[in-house]
Design an enzyme around this catalytic site. Sequence first.
Site, PDB file in Angstrom:
ATOM      1  N   VAL A 203     -40.687  10.972 -65.179  1.00  0.00           N
ATOM      2  CA  VAL A 203     -40.789   9.894 -64.198  1.00  0.00           C
ATOM      3  C   VAL A 203     -41.275   8.628 -64.894  1.00  0.00           C
ATOM      4  O   VAL A 203     -42.317   8.622 -65.561  1.00  0.00           O
ATOM      5  CB  VAL A 203     -41.741  10.285 -63.055  1.00  0.00           C
ATOM      6  CG1 VAL A 203     -41.973   9.106 -62.111  1.00  0.00           C
ATOM      7  CG2 VAL A 203     -41.187  11.480 -62.283  1.00  0.00           C
TER       8      VAL A 203
ATOM      9  N   GLU B 209     -58.410  20.530 -63.309  1.00  0.00           N
ATOM     10  CA  GLU B 209     -58.918  21.242 -64.484  1.00  0.00           C
ATOM     11  C   GLU B 209     -59.345  22.639 -64.037  1.00  0.00           C
ATOM     12  O   GLU B 209     -59.085  23.063 -62.907  1.00  0.00           O
ATOM     13  CB  GLU B 209     -60.094  20.479 -65.093  1.00  0.00           C
ATOM     14  CG  GLU B 209     -61.271  20.289 -64.166  1.00  0.00           C
ATOM     15  CD  GLU B 209     -62.464  19.648 -64.848  1.00  0.00           C
ATOM     16  OE1 GLU B 209     -62.524  19.622 -66.091  1.00  0.00           O
ATOM     17  OE2 GLU B 209     -63.369  19.175 -64.132  1.00  0.00           O
TER      18      GLU B 209
ATOM     19  N   HIS C 206     -60.871  33.065 -61.971  1.00  0.00           N
ATOM     20  CA  HIS C 206     -62.309  32.968 -61.743  1.00  0.00           C
ATOM     21  C   HIS C 206     -62.675  33.434 -60.331  1.00  0.00           C
ATOM     22  O   HIS C 206     -61.903  33.270 -59.386  1.00  0.00           O
ATOM     23  CB  HIS C 206     -62.777  31.524 -61.938  1.00  0.00           C
ATOM     24  CG  HIS C 206     -62.640  31.031 -63.349  1.00  0.00           C
ATOM     25  ND1 HIS C 206     -63.610  31.221 -64.297  1.00  0.00           N
ATOM     26  CD2 HIS C 206     -61.643  30.357 -63.972  1.00  0.00           C
ATOM     27  CE1 HIS C 206     -63.231  30.683 -65.445  1.00  0.00           C
ATOM     28  NE2 HIS C 206     -62.022  30.153 -65.270  1.00  0.00           N
TER      29      HIS C 206
ATOM     30  N   CYS D 159     -37.676  42.481 -80.626  1.00  0.00           N
ATOM     31  CA  CYS D 159     -39.025  42.194 -81.137  1.00  0.00           C
ATOM     32  C   CYS D 159     -39.719  43.538 -81.375  1.00  0.00           C
ATOM     33  O   CYS D 159     -40.068  44.239 -80.427  1.00  0.00           O
ATOM     34  CB  CYS D 159     -39.818  41.357 -80.136  1.00  0.00           C
ATOM     35  SG  CYS D 159     -41.550  41.106 -80.587  1.00  0.00           S
TER      36      CYS D 159
ATOM     37  N   LYS E 162     -71.679  25.605 -72.085  1.00  0.00           N
ATOM     38  CA  LYS E 162     -71.375  26.929 -71.544  1.00  0.00           C
ATOM     39  C   LYS E 162     -70.971  27.942 -72.609  1.00  0.00           C
ATOM     40  O   LYS E 162     -70.668  29.092 -72.285  1.00  0.00           O
ATOM     41  CB  LYS E 162     -70.259  26.817 -70.503  1.00  0.00           C
ATOM     42  CG  LYS E 162     -70.652  26.027 -69.267  1.00  0.00           C
ATOM     43  CD  LYS E 162     -69.538  26.030 -68.245  1.00  0.00           C
ATOM     44  CE  LYS E 162     -69.938  25.272 -66.989  1.00  0.00           C
ATOM     45  NZ  LYS E 162     -68.876  25.284 -65.960  1.00  0.00           N
TER      46      LYS E 162
END
Length: 519
Positions: free
Chosen positions: A172, A364, A49, A428, A277
């Site tokens: 952990v 995020e 971004h 592949c 959005k």
Amino acid sequence: MYDVIIIGGGVVGCAIARELSQYRLSIALLEKHSEFCEGSSKANSAIVHGGFDAKPGTLKARLNVRGNELIRRLAPQLQFHFKQIGSLVVAFSDEDMEEVKKLYERGIANGVPELEIWNREKTLAEEPNLSSETKGALFCGTAGIVCPFGMTYAFIENAVENGVELICDAEVTGIQKIRSGTKMDGAAVQTQDTAVHAVTAQTSAQEHAFSVTTSQGIFTARYVINAAGLYADKIAAMIGDYDYAINPRKGEYRVLDKVCGDLVHHVIFQAPTKMGKGVLVTPTYDNNLLAGPTAQDVDDREDTSTTLAGLNKIDSSAKKSVPALDFRKTIRTFTGVRARPSTGDFMIYASKYAKGFIHAGGIESPGLSSAPAIAEYVAELLQYAGAELIKKPHVVTARKGIRQFSALSNEERAALIAENPLYGRIICRCETVTEAEIVEAIRRPAGARTVDGVKRRVRPGTGRCQGGFCTPRVLEILSRELQLPMENIAKSDRGTEIVLGRLKNIAESEIPSGNPSKS
């Protein structure tokens, strides 16, 4: 005793490991999965971004803009895949154009370069497959697309070359503060850099240290960095920090075949409305087309299921931007879960409760774009917390990536095959991936250990057949290179083994001859 333990091997944890590996520190990175890049870092929009969306003054805004700058600089240095194609926030009404103008002003406040407001004619000239209802768009020239796996692996490989120790399958389960004033033995530091021993010995008496209990045993360190992604708040709670909670948000995606890859040439966002959005449409680095994500708050942090309702939402919303999208060309659907913080901003700070404990939680979007800047910021916090950041005399600053056979000319391919015959064996067929690339992916620092680990490094299984033909051969190569029985090779983690066992030879079986009911 380590100087620093990093919890979490996603893009943020690996970026931090790379940043700190430049200093005379003994560092261990603990990852609960068998591979790195297994959480949110593996399932996202793969967008770098520009930084115009975040609220001015927030850590998101500051670190997004800086991270964008660093990624553009690091991509050639560390040889991970990045294309600076720019993004468009497209308006479909006069109200949308007002939102576009607000985003432009926000971007200017955040210090984002190369921002322009385009009119209808300019927008459709650049992107003729956009909706005829297009009114205009915000163009951001510094935005781009990246291979999120490749960037994460580049960070961790560079960190390993500079001495970082990796410990996988190490979930952990507990953290304790060690009694103040405990003496630390510098000789216990596991590193080849003798200068580190000297520094550690000089700073052996510390006021703080931590004991970290994992599924692989107990590890101790003077400083701990919490980069645990979706579980960062759970790790924080282990030392008594409850400043934020992670509210997982699920996002579904469609990946379209490469025949759709030229439908748009920028990252296409929709202007935000009261309904949200919308979804984005973007080329991927490898010339597929990506549409999504949805946004659904969920309780289960591991809920990566796809749903008919979610895919239908992608279809209707994405076609608002690009009506010509043909979702019959979908080759894969997937879901990522975002570590959405309750505070609305990245939670990167030194714990007030436990000196020497640094949080890098609530990462995020735009966390992928911000990762190298987050690493810089964490290094600053670590220094403020008392760590001595002394540069090593010899630091590996560059990385050579794996050569992508499919992107080479016929002459370059012939030269590679002459040098290494494994380049002449196509494993592949969809993506033209050779055995040589797969072998290198396994043998590199922090190399692949699973089928998905190979897939994310060099792409077998990402094409039209989604591994239907190449997976058995990838299993064989992993088994041979790791010297493990094929039954022990996992798809992604412990418990995801693909082969259950080997059939006995018919001649050696106990099936009685002439008994068709048992044959």
